[in-house]
Enzyme design. Structure first.
Site, PDB file in Angstrom:
ATOM      1  CE  LYS A 170      -1.618   2.737   3.036  1.00 29.30           C
ATOM      2  NZ  LYS A 170      -2.004   4.090   1.717  1.00 29.30           N
ATOM      3  N   GLY A 201      -5.237   2.733  -1.423  1.00 24.01           N
ATOM      4  CA  GLY A 201      -5.986   3.287  -0.460  1.00 24.01           C
ATOM      5  C   GLY A 201      -5.709   4.300   1.182  1.00 24.01           C
ATOM      6  N   GLY A 203      -4.552   4.837   5.114  1.00 25.75           N
ATOM      7  CA  GLY A 203      -3.942   4.513   6.202  1.00 25.75           C
ATOM      8  C   GLY A 203      -4.588   3.426   7.441  1.00 25.75           C
ATOM      9  N   PRO A 204      -5.715   4.048   7.696  1.00 25.30           N
ATOM     10  CG  PRO A 204      -6.747   6.478   8.948  1.00 25.30           C
ATOM     11  CD  PRO A 204      -5.916   5.637   8.141  1.00 25.30           C
ATOM     12  CB  VAL A 206      -6.205   0.244   2.035  1.00 26.59           C
ATOM     13  CG1 VAL A 206      -5.184  -0.393   1.717  1.00 26.59           C
ATOM     14  CG2 VAL A 206      -7.100   0.635   1.930  1.00 26.59           C
ATOM     15  N   GLY A 207      -4.607   0.387   5.427  1.00 19.98           N
ATOM     16  CA  GLY A 207      -3.403   0.418   5.594  1.00 19.98           C
ATOM     17  C   GLY A 207      -3.785  -0.748   7.275  1.00 19.98           C
ATOM     18  CD  GLU A 245      13.876   1.416   8.512  1.00 17.49           C
ATOM     19  OE1 GLU A 245      14.364   2.516   9.339  1.00 17.49           O
ATOM     20  OE2 GLU A 245      13.816   0.592   9.130  1.00 17.49           O
ATOM     21  CB  CYS A 279      12.772  10.199   7.348  1.00 16.31           C
ATOM     22  SG  CYS A 279      14.427   8.862   6.581  1.00 16.31           S
ATOM     23  CD  GLU A 379       9.945  13.876  10.740  1.00 16.91           C
ATOM     24  OE1 GLU A 379       8.628  13.250  11.081  1.00 16.91           O
ATOM     25  OE2 GLU A 379      10.534  12.873  10.793  1.00 16.91           O
TER      26      GLU A 379
HETATM   27  P1  NAD Z   1       1.964   8.894   7.517  1.00 20.91           P
HETATM   28  O1  NAD Z   1       2.729   7.705   8.772  1.00 20.91           O
HETATM   29  O2  NAD Z   1       1.126   9.487   7.556  1.00 20.91           O
HETATM   30  O3  NAD Z   1       1.913   7.466   6.634  1.00 20.91           O
HETATM   31  C1  NAD Z   1       2.866   6.931   6.109  1.00 20.91           C
HETATM   32  C2  NAD Z   1       1.956   5.523   5.387  1.00 20.91           C
HETATM   33  O4  NAD Z   1       0.952   4.776   6.345  1.00 20.91           O
HETATM   34  C3  NAD Z   1       1.139   5.827   4.348  1.00 20.91           C
HETATM   35  O5  NAD Z   1       0.620   5.058   3.129  1.00 20.91           O
HETATM   36  C4  NAD Z   1      -0.850   5.707   5.302  1.00 20.91           C
HETATM   37  O6  NAD Z   1      -0.944   5.901   4.224  1.00 20.91           O
HETATM   38  C5  NAD Z   1      -0.158   4.709   6.150  1.00 20.91           C
HETATM   39  N1  NAD Z   1      -0.395   5.260   6.787  1.00 20.91           N
HETATM   40  C6  NAD Z   1      -1.123   6.015   8.224  1.00 20.91           C
HETATM   41  N2  NAD Z   1      -1.697   6.001   8.792  1.00 20.91           N
HETATM   42  C7  NAD Z   1      -2.093   4.109   9.034  1.00 20.91           C
HETATM   43  C8  NAD Z   1      -2.324   3.638  10.395  1.00 20.91           C
HETATM   44  N3  NAD Z   1      -3.412   4.193  10.945  1.00 20.91           N
HETATM   45  N4  NAD Z   1      -2.452   2.557   9.695  1.00 20.91           N
HETATM   46  C9  NAD Z   1      -1.766   1.843   8.760  1.00 20.91           C
HETATM   47  N5  NAD Z   1      -1.093   2.858   8.366  1.00 20.91           N
HETATM   48  C10 NAD Z   1      -1.047   3.700   7.386  1.00 20.91           C
HETATM   49  O7  NAD Z   1       3.556   8.986   6.750  1.00 20.91           O
HETATM   50  P2  NAD Z   1       3.527  10.689   5.368  1.00 20.91           P
HETATM   51  O8  NAD Z   1       3.226  11.963   5.855  1.00 20.91           O
HETATM   52  O9  NAD Z   1       3.620   9.672   4.370  1.00 20.91           O
HETATM   53  O10 NAD Z   1       5.650  10.521   5.324  1.00 20.91           O
HETATM   54  C11 NAD Z   1       5.781  11.343   6.376  1.00 20.91           C
HETATM   55  C12 NAD Z   1       6.741  10.829   7.611  1.00 20.91           C
HETATM   56  O11 NAD Z   1       7.431   8.918   7.282  1.00 20.91           O
HETATM   57  C13 NAD Z   1       7.603  11.182   8.878  1.00 20.91           C
HETATM   58  O12 NAD Z   1       7.590  11.787   9.352  1.00 20.91           O
HETATM   59  C14 NAD Z   1       8.998  10.356   7.819  1.00 20.91           C
HETATM   60  O13 NAD Z   1      10.153  11.223   9.020  1.00 20.91           O
HETATM   61  C15 NAD Z   1       8.905   9.677   7.766  1.00 20.91           C
HETATM   62  N6  NAD Z   1       9.716   8.762   7.627  1.00 20.91           N
HETATM   63  C16 NAD Z   1      10.477   7.914   7.730  1.00 20.91           C
HETATM   64  C17 NAD Z   1      11.699   7.638   7.091  1.00 20.91           C
HETATM   65  C18 NAD Z   1      12.558   6.533   7.574  1.00 20.91           C
HETATM   66  O14 NAD Z   1      13.205   4.751   6.485  1.00 20.91           O
HETATM   67  N7  NAD Z   1      12.671   6.139   8.889  1.00 20.91           N
HETATM   68  C19 NAD Z   1      11.731   7.398   5.962  1.00 20.91           C
HETATM   69  C20 NAD Z   1      10.835   8.056   5.010  1.00 20.91           C
HETATM   70  C21 NAD Z   1       9.771   8.942   5.989  1.00 20.91           C
END
Ligand code: NAD
Length: 479
Positions: A170, A201, A203-204, A206-207, A245, A279, A379
Site C-alpha cells: 500500500k 487507499g 492508511g486507517p 487499507v493500511g 522506519e 526522515c 519533526e
Molecule cells: P504517514 O505515517 O502519514 O503515512 C505513511 C504511510 O502509512 C501511508 O501509506 C499512510 O497511508 C499509511 N498510514 C497512515 N496511517 C496509518 C494507519 N493508522 N495504519 C496503517 N497505515 C497507515 O507518514 P507520511 O506523512 O506519508 O510520511 C512522512 C513521515 O514518514 C515522516 O514522519 C518521516 O520522518 C517518516 N519517514 C521515515 C523514514 C525512515 O526510513 N525512517 C523514511 C521516510 C519517511
C-alpha cells in the site's frame, strides 16, 4: 489527467471492490493530477489471499531463479527511468534533476543490488550439531510514505521477494503513481501471480486492514511515528513481526575544530534536500557558542542561495512541499519558532515572493534555538534549520541525544578520530562524518522512537527471514 482505476492483484489488473476514489494533487499547481482507487478491507483480503496462495511456490523457488526475476524488474525500471523521475517530480515536487538521480536512480539500484546479493547470501550454516536455515517469513504487508516513494517501496519489495516472501503493497495516497509503474514493470517481468500485489487507499482503512489481517506474517512500515505506534498496537493482536522506519530530529554536531564554511554548507544542504522532507534530515545544527556568529552568517547566505520554484524548471533547487497539509504544518512550526523567541536568520512563514500557487515555503533558518523548545524537539518535515549553541563536547552530545528520536546525525571535525568518538556516543542508527554519503550496503534504521529494524544491504534481506534450526544425532548404524 491520469486515471488509475484498477489494483494489481494475483497477477492481473482488477476492479476495486468499492467505488471510492482519491485525488492526487500537483504540489506546484494544486490542481488534480490523477485519480486512484480508494481500496477497502475486501480489496485487502483479495490481495492477501493471492499472496498467501503464491507463497508456497515462491518460497520454494531456488534463490538463483528468484534473482532472475529481481534482475528483470531492475532492468524494467531502468528502461523507464525517465518516466519514473518525471512522475515522482510531478506528484511530490522534487526538482527533476535530483529526482532523476535519487527518486529513479535509487530504486533501480536497489533491485539490482538484491538480484546480485541472492548469489552471495548464505541461507544456511552448520552450528555444532545443528543446521541453521534462513526461511522467508511469509506474506509481507508493505506500507510506505510519499517523500522518497519508490525508494521506500524498493527497500521493502526487492529484499522481501528476494527472500522468498510474497507482498501486498500500500503506497502513500499522496504520491502513489510511481507504484503503478512498478506494478506494470513487475507484470512485464512475468513474476508469478500473487507474489506482488498493489492496493491503494487511506492508511486507517487499507493500511489497518493489512496490519490486522490474520494471514499477514509481517508488516514493514515506513512513515510517521504516530502511525507507526498505531501499526504496532494492531499488529500485536496477531503477534506479527513489525519493522518500523519512522521519523527523526537529527543533529549535526559541528565541533570547534571544524571547517565552518564546509560544515554549515553541508548541513544546510542536507537539511533542505527534498525541501526538508527527508526522515534523516539534519534539522538541528549544533555549533560551539564561540563560533555562533560565523555559523549563523554562513547558514543564512547558503539558505538564501536556494532557488525555490517549479520542480520541472531548470535551475530549481527547492521544490514545493508535497501537500497542502504538509505546507500548513510547516508554516505553523515556523510561526511557533518565532513565537518561542528563536532568531529568524532567513526565510519565514510568508509565501516565497511571487509564488501565489503551489505548496511552497521559504527556506528558513532559525538561530539561538533553545534546547527543549518545540522546533528543537519535533519533526517539522520542511526546509527549516535550527541552530543550537553548546558549551562543550559533553553538552553537544547531551543536546544531540535529547529528543525522543534516534534516526540519524552528523559530526564535523578536521580530526576524524575525534569525530568518530563523538559519533559513537550519538544514540542514532546512522551518523555521517564530514558529510559522508549514503551507502546502500550499510544498515538503515533508527534507535528509540525512530523505529525498529534495519533496511538496506544484507541487513534489509535478513529482516524478511526466519531462523530454523534442525538438530542432528548421528543415525544409528544399521545392524
Ligand atoms: P504517514 O505515517 O502519514 O503515512 C505513511 C504511510 O502509512 C501511508 O501509506 C499512510 O497511508 C499509511 N498510514 C497512515 N496511517 C496509518 C494507519 N493508522 N495504519 C496503517 N497505515 C497507515 O507518514 P507520511 O506523512 O506519508 O510520511 C512522512 C513521515 O514518514 C515522516 O514522519 C518521516 O520522518 C517518516 N519517514 C521515515 C523514514 C525512515 O526510513 N525512517 C523514511 C521516510 C519517511
Amino acid at each position: 489527467m491520469i486515471n488509475r482505476d484498477k489494483f494489481f492483484i494475483d497477477g492481473r489488473w482488477v476492479k476495486p471492490a468499492g467505488s471510492g476514489t482519491i485525488d492526487v494533487h500537483s504540489p506546484s499547481t494544486e490542481e488534480v493530477l490523477a485519480r486512484i482507487p480508494q481500496g477497502n478491507a475486501a480489496d485487502v483480503d483479495a490481495a492477501v489471499s493471492a499472496a498467501r496462495r503464491a507463497f508456497d511456490g515462491w518460497s520454494s523457488t531456488p534463490p538463483a531463479k528468484r534473482a532472475e526475476y529481481v534482475l528483470k524488474i531492475h532492468e524494467g525500471l531502468k528502461a523507464r527511468a525517465g518516466e519514473i523521475a518525471d512522475t515522482i517530480s510531478k506528484e511530490m515536487g522534487m526538482p527533476i534533476k535530483l529526482s532523476q538521480r535519487i527518486q529513479a536512480g535509487s530504486p533501480i539500484a536497489i533491485f539490482g543490488l538484491y538480484a546480485k546479493m541472492l548469489g552471495e547470501f548464505a541461507f544456511e550454516e552448520r552450528v555444532g550439531n545443528s543446521l541453521v536455515v534462513r526461511e522467508p517469513i511469509g506474506v509481507v504487508a508493505a506500507i510506505t510514505p510519499w517523500n522518497y516513494p519508490l525508494h521506500q517501496i524498493a527497500l521493502k519489495v526487492a529484499p522481501a521477494i528476494a527472500a522468498g516472501c510474497t507482498v501486498v503493497l500500500k503506497p502513500s495516497e499522496v504520491a502513489p503513481l510511481n507504484a503503478f509503474l512498478l506494478a506494470e514493470v513487475i507484470e512485464a517481468a512475468g513474476l508469478p501471480a500473487g507474489v506482488f500485489n498493489l492496493v491503494t487507499g487511506f492508511g486507517p482503512v487499507v493500511g489497518e486492514a493489512m496490519v490486522a489481517h490474520p494471514q499477514v506474517d509481517m508488516v514493514s512500515f515506513t512513515g510517521s511515528t504516530a502511525a507507526g505506534k498505531r501499526v504496532s498496537e494492531i499488529a500485536s493482536k496477531t503477534v506479527k513481526r513489525v519493522a518500523l522506519e519512522l521519523g527523526g530530529k537529527s543533529a549535526a554536531v559541528v565541533l570547534d575544530d571544524a571547517d565552518m564554511a564546509a560544515a554549515v554548507k553541508g548541513v544546510v544542504t542536507n537539511c533542505y534536500l527534498n525541501s526538508g522532507q527527508t526522515c534523516t534530515a539534519h534539522t538541528r545544527m549544533l555549533v560551539p557558542e564561540s563560533r555562533y556568529g560565523e555559523a549563523a552568517k554562513i547558514a543564512a547566505e547558503v539558505a538564501k542561495a536556494f532557488k525555490v520554484g517549479d520542480p520541472m524548471a531548470d535551475g530549481t533547487t527547492l521544490g514545493p512541499l508535497a501537500s497542502a497539509v504538509q505546507r500548513e504544518r510547516v508554516v505553523k512550526y515556523i510561526k511557533k519558532g518565532i513565537e518561542e523567541g528563536a532568531e529568524l536568520l532567513a526565510g519565514g512563514a510568508d509565501r516565497p515572493a511571487g509564488m501565489d500557487k503551489g505548496y511552497y515555503v521559504q527556506p528558513t533558518v532559525f538561530g539561538k534555538v533553545k534546547p527543549g523548545s518545540t522546533i528543537e524537539q519535533e519533526e517539522i518535515f520542511g526546509p527549516v534549520l535550527s541552530i543550537v549553541t553548546y558549551k562543550d563536547e559533553e553538552d553537544a552530545i547531551r543536546i544531540a541525544n535529547g529528543t525522543p528520536y534516534g534516526l540519524a546525525g552528523g559530526v564535523w571535525s578536521t580530526n576524524e578520530e575525534r569525530a568518530q568518538k563523538v559519533a559513537r556516543r550519538l544514540r542514532t542508527g546512522q551518523v555521517d562524518i564530514n558529510g559522508g554519503p549514503f551507502n546502500m550496503l550499510a544498515p538503515f534504521g533508527g534507535y528509540k522512537q525512530s523505529g525498529n529494524g534495519r533496511e538496506a544491504g544484507k541487513y534489509g534481506l535478513e529482516e524478511f527471514l526466519e531462523y530454523k534450526s534442525m538438530q542432528f544425532r548421528p543415525a544409528p548404524k544399521a545392524a
